[in-house]
Design a protein around this motif. Structure first.
Motif, PDB file in Angstrom:
ATOM      1  N   ASP A 167       0.827  -1.258   0.011  1.00  0.00           N
ATOM      2  CA  ASP A 167       0.014  -0.030   0.048  1.00  0.00           C
ATOM      3  C   ASP A 167       0.905   1.512   0.120  1.00  0.00           C
ATOM      4  O   ASP A 167       0.566   2.181  -0.690  1.00  0.00           O
ATOM      5  CB  ASP A 167      -0.987  -0.002   1.144  1.00  0.00           C
ATOM      6  CG  ASP A 167      -0.318  -0.193   2.580  1.00  0.00           C
ATOM      7  OD1 ASP A 167       0.867  -0.853   2.438  1.00  0.00           O
ATOM      8  OD2 ASP A 167      -0.929   0.165   3.765  1.00  0.00           O
ATOM      9  N   TYR A 168       1.940   1.156   0.744  1.00  0.00           N
ATOM     10  CA  TYR A 168       2.864   2.224   0.851  1.00  0.00           C
ATOM     11  C   TYR A 168       3.438   2.689  -0.551  1.00  0.00           C
ATOM     12  O   TYR A 168       3.492   3.714  -0.781  1.00  0.00           O
ATOM     13  CB  TYR A 168       3.812   2.217   1.985  1.00  0.00           C
ATOM     14  CG  TYR A 168       4.944   3.301   2.039  1.00  0.00           C
ATOM     15  CD1 TYR A 168       4.419   4.556   3.105  1.00  0.00           C
ATOM     16  CD2 TYR A 168       6.062   3.504   1.470  1.00  0.00           C
ATOM     17  CE1 TYR A 168       5.648   5.289   3.251  1.00  0.00           C
ATOM     18  CE2 TYR A 168       6.743   4.348   1.438  1.00  0.00           C
ATOM     19  CZ  TYR A 168       6.639   5.398   2.414  1.00  0.00           C
ATOM     20  OH  TYR A 168       7.381   6.396   2.482  1.00  0.00           O
ATOM     21  N   LEU A 169       3.929   1.620  -1.181  1.00  0.00           N
ATOM     22  CA  LEU A 169       4.450   1.533  -2.349  1.00  0.00           C
ATOM     23  C   LEU A 169       3.750   2.192  -3.458  1.00  0.00           C
ATOM     24  O   LEU A 169       4.111   2.999  -4.200  1.00  0.00           O
ATOM     25  CB  LEU A 169       5.228   0.427  -2.749  1.00  0.00           C
ATOM     26  CG  LEU A 169       6.658   0.136  -2.014  1.00  0.00           C
ATOM     27  CD1 LEU A 169       7.096  -1.552  -2.297  1.00  0.00           C
ATOM     28  CD2 LEU A 169       7.888   0.992  -2.011  1.00  0.00           C
ATOM     29  N   GLN A 170       2.619   1.599  -3.620  1.00  0.00           N
ATOM     30  CA  GLN A 170       1.690   1.893  -4.668  1.00  0.00           C
ATOM     31  C   GLN A 170       1.199   3.402  -4.569  1.00  0.00           C
ATOM     32  O   GLN A 170       1.225   4.267  -5.510  1.00  0.00           O
ATOM     33  CB  GLN A 170       0.421   1.104  -4.674  1.00  0.00           C
ATOM     34  CG  GLN A 170       0.872  -0.383  -5.025  1.00  0.00           C
ATOM     35  CD  GLN A 170      -0.544  -1.238  -5.427  1.00  0.00           C
ATOM     36  OE1 GLN A 170      -1.422  -0.558  -5.368  1.00  0.00           O
ATOM     37  NE2 GLN A 170      -0.078  -2.523  -5.660  1.00  0.00           N
ATOM     38  N   LYS A 171       0.996   3.952  -3.283  1.00  0.00           N
ATOM     39  CA  LYS A 171       0.491   5.273  -3.072  1.00  0.00           C
ATOM     40  C   LYS A 171       1.499   6.227  -3.304  1.00  0.00           C
ATOM     41  O   LYS A 171       1.416   7.286  -3.948  1.00  0.00           O
ATOM     42  CB  LYS A 171      -0.016   5.333  -1.537  1.00  0.00           C
ATOM     43  CG  LYS A 171      -1.298   4.834  -1.385  1.00  0.00           C
ATOM     44  CD  LYS A 171      -1.574   5.010   0.080  1.00  0.00           C
ATOM     45  CE  LYS A 171      -3.037   4.174   0.353  1.00  0.00           C
ATOM     46  NZ  LYS A 171      -3.172   4.207   1.875  1.00  0.00           N
TER      47      LYS A 171
END
Length: 288
Positions: free
Chosen positions: A239-243
């Motif tokens: 989630d962090y990387l995609q955001k």
């Protein structure tokens, strides 16, 4: 981390300064399809290595003498010391918990690209484990990427990355990796991703188990080390990387786990050191 006086593993293959080139077609090879993706530059990578290289023979060709910087040599030494630590810890766990001998993996240090039993490996994949040859592959420049692009810095953060890949080797030795990959091959991408997440979280848990026992045996952890690893687990969550990459997250595409999940399972292993608590395939989605 306190590593002064710690031994270096001899199970290391140094291919730095070499390049992988095709030398013609042979009788064909078996390309083992597996999810070995990691992350680079804030972009999560989907599973797999292209099977189009099937049948091609490759060779590692030296590019000539190269002088490594002091930082590169220090990272190489550090990595081999961490690998040695995983060997000591897992040999003891395998004997005491499973009455089995631990078969050590080989660590391959390489530059840019290299040939593996799983196909062509590249630095863009990040560190990865190949069950076809039971080797973990690391381009040491990845640690610079962690620091500059993700803000994940510190020796224990780097150790966590190595221990995570060794965790996949433990999954291989216990039969979990093969079983799950067979199941994934029969599922839709979305459903396969869910199994991939559980594999990755189990490897995070095993990394924590290693850290628990390494510290218990060698008193290796220093102030701030745990925070380094927790921060690393957070910034490599899907989630962090995609955001970070595109401003939003697509849960159906997650294949490594959210930041919260990765921190949870790493901390569980670190706090307990109990391999029986690695229940990522037994718990529900909500419990994960």
């Amino acid at each position: 981390m306190r590593l002064d006086g710690r031994r270096e593993s001899s199970n290391v293959e140094d291919r730095r300064g070499m390049t992988s080139k095709k030398a013609g077609l042979g009788i064909g090879g078996i390309i083992i399809a597996m999810a070995i993706a990691y992350f680079t530059g804030g972009n999560p990578l989907q599973a797999g290595i292209e099977a189009a290289q099937q049948g091609a023979q490759t060779t590692e060709v030296a590019e000539g003498q190269r002088e490594f910087t002091e930082e590169e040599q220090q990272l190489a030494k550090f990595s081999t010391q961490i690998l040695a630590g995983t060997e000591d810890v897992w040999a003891k766990i395998f004997q005491e918990q499973w009455n089995a001998s631990y078969q050590v993996p080989t660590m391959v240090l390489y530059t840019d690209a290299t040939q593996t039993a799983c196909g062509q490996g590249s630095a863009q994949m990040g560190p990865f484990y190949c069950s076809g040859d039971q080797k973990l592959y690391i381009d040491l420049s990845f640690f610079t990427t962690m620091k500059k692009q993700l803000g994940a810095d510190g020796d224990f953060a780097y150790a966590y990355v190595i221990a995570h890949e060794v965790g996949h080797h433990v999954e291989y030795l216990t039969g979990t990796l093969q079983k799950v990959h067979q199941q994934m091959a029969q599922l839709s991408q979305t459903e396969a991703n869910k199994l991939s997440v559980r594999l990755e979280l189990l490897a995070d848990f095993y990394a924590g188990v290693w850290a628990h026992h390494d510290n218990k045996r060698f008193q290796s952890l220093e102030d701030g080390d745990i925070e380094e690893a927790i921060n690393c687990a957070q910034v490599i969550g899907d989630d962090y990387l995609q955001k970070k990459a595109r401003g939003y997250a697509v849960p159906e595409s997650f294949n490594h786990g959210t930041s919260k999940q990765r921190m949870k399972w790493f901390k569980l292993g670190l706090q307990t050191g109990d391999v029986s608590r690695g229940t990522t395939f037994q718990c529900s989605d909500e419990e994960l």
